[in-house]
Design a protein around this motif. Sequence first.
Motif, short mmCIF file in Angstrom:
data_model
loop_
_atom_site.label_atom_id
_atom_site.label_comp_id
_atom_site.label_asym_id
_atom_site.label_seq_id
_atom_site.Cartn_x
_atom_site.Cartn_y
_atom_site.Cartn_z
N THR A 10 44.44 36.74 39.15
CA THR A 10 43.63 35.06 39.83
C THR A 10 45.55 35.13 40.18
OG1 THR A 10 45.35 33.66 38.09
CG2 THR A 10 43.12 34.50 38.66
N PRO A 11 45.45 35.09 42.07
CA PRO A 11 46.55 34.24 42.47
C PRO A 11 47.49 33.47 41.73
CG PRO A 11 44.39 33.73 43.94
CD PRO A 11 43.63 33.73 42.36
N THR A 12 48.32 33.68 42.08
CA THR A 12 49.65 33.26 41.21
C THR A 12 50.67 32.84 42.74
OG1 THR A 12 51.06 35.18 40.26
CG2 THR A 12 49.72 34.17 38.54
N ALA A 13 51.97 32.29 42.09
CA ALA A 13 53.46 32.70 42.92
C ALA A 13 54.24 33.33 42.24
CB ALA A 13 53.66 31.45 42.46
N LEU A 14 53.85 34.86 41.85
CA LEU A 14 54.75 35.49 40.84
C LEU A 14 55.18 36.67 41.89
CD1 LEU A 14 53.64 34.98 37.12
CD2 LEU A 14 55.29 33.97 38.68
N GLU A 15 55.52 37.79 41.76
CA GLU A 15 55.11 39.11 42.93
C GLU A 15 55.35 39.74 41.57
OE1 GLU A 15 57.54 39.66 45.43
OE2 GLU A 15 57.76 37.91 45.50
N ASP A 16 54.48 41.01 42.65
CA ASP A 16 53.70 41.83 41.48
C ASP A 16 55.33 42.82 40.97
OD1 ASP A 16 51.40 41.48 43.27
OD2 ASP A 16 51.06 43.24 43.65
#
Length: 399
Positions: free
Chosen positions: A238-244
């Motif tokens: 789901t949308p997160t603040a983490l980089e892929d």
Amino acid sequence: MPNPLEKKHIVLGVTGSIACYKSVDLASKLTQNGALVDVLMTPGAVKFVSPLTFSSITHRPVIADIFSPESELGINHVAVAERASVVIVAPATANTIAKLAHGLADDPITTTILATQAPVIVAPAMDAHMYENAATQENVAALQSRGYVFVGPATGRLASGLIGLGRMLETPDLLGCIKMVLSRGGDLSGRKIVVSAGGTQEPIDPVRVLTNHSTGKMGYAVAEAARDRGAEVSLVTTPTALEDPFGVNVINVRTALEMRSVLLHQCSGADALIMAAAVADWRPAKAADHKLKKGEAETWSIELVKNPDILSEIVGEGLVKVGFAAESEDLLANARAKLLSKGLHLIAANDITAPDSGFGTDTNRVTLLDREGRATELPLLTKYEVGHEILDRVAKVLA
Ligand code: C5P
């Protein structure tokens, strides 16, 4: 296995591009992670950054001159090539790429690469027109066909001030690429691992959602750990603040139903499903297609319907299933019940009331319960280390 960079000999070739200021950060992060970093520089690179900058960070001599009697290459011109675990040229100019494609050996980097058996990663950095030039493209293609790994370039603001394709990737992606290349032949090579992450978002109307506090950190860490053991990894998040994470196939979803349909597809032919996502148990029976008005009433009810239990539903021949049980009471009893009811091989039970584990932290304190009735209480670990503990057990089941 927790640190794939520990004690590895990483050769960092730095060429004459303004992007070499970023390589200082790369050298620093590699060294902090326990790697032994040998920096090689071309005469052009030395015009941008002093060798002293790199040697102060790596605590190792920097080689900028192949003919200097004081340099290691002056004494033995293949010494660095032979001990390398991996060579990365970052930044790589069009000139150095051309020299590599034609087998020249007239500076520390090209000399070392011609002599090495180690894998070579190239991170181009140049003006967009130089990168797109047919000569550069043919050189890149020639090197790729010989097994060189190209990472980037990205599109972005270039030194010229223009926006275009030619920007060197940033440190996290370069580190991810180095770890991925070092993981070749790891114990999960040839395996496909599917990981879920984040908290699902169940729409109430176009503005509002029902969700939870999951940040996705645990699932992302598991995905990176699996990549670092050689697995092909799909991360359904789901949308997160983490980089892929570099080298991981990231698929974005929002709701439990979307997650379920993507996971069903991804798990066909997969070896393991590690379900770290916090999936909403309930969703609004109907999402309004317009923003709901506050109105005069003092209370408001939403009818909820049950979401499917994804982990229970997905069954595949030989698919190893791992779940997480985030509990605030009766941790082990609840986790064991879930292990059985969802048909899991392993469940990671974590007490979300502890301040150093659970939502949003970089660490986690879990107990791993398996089908055989074993319960292993792990100490406080980083989420990446917890990922490796889980994967140690997944690898055993798969073997
Ligand atoms: O039943 P509970 O939600 O506590 O189970 C947690 C585990 O089950 C987690 O691994 C979670 O990702 C998974 N789960 C699921 N589908 C749901 C709810 C949870 O796959 N609807």
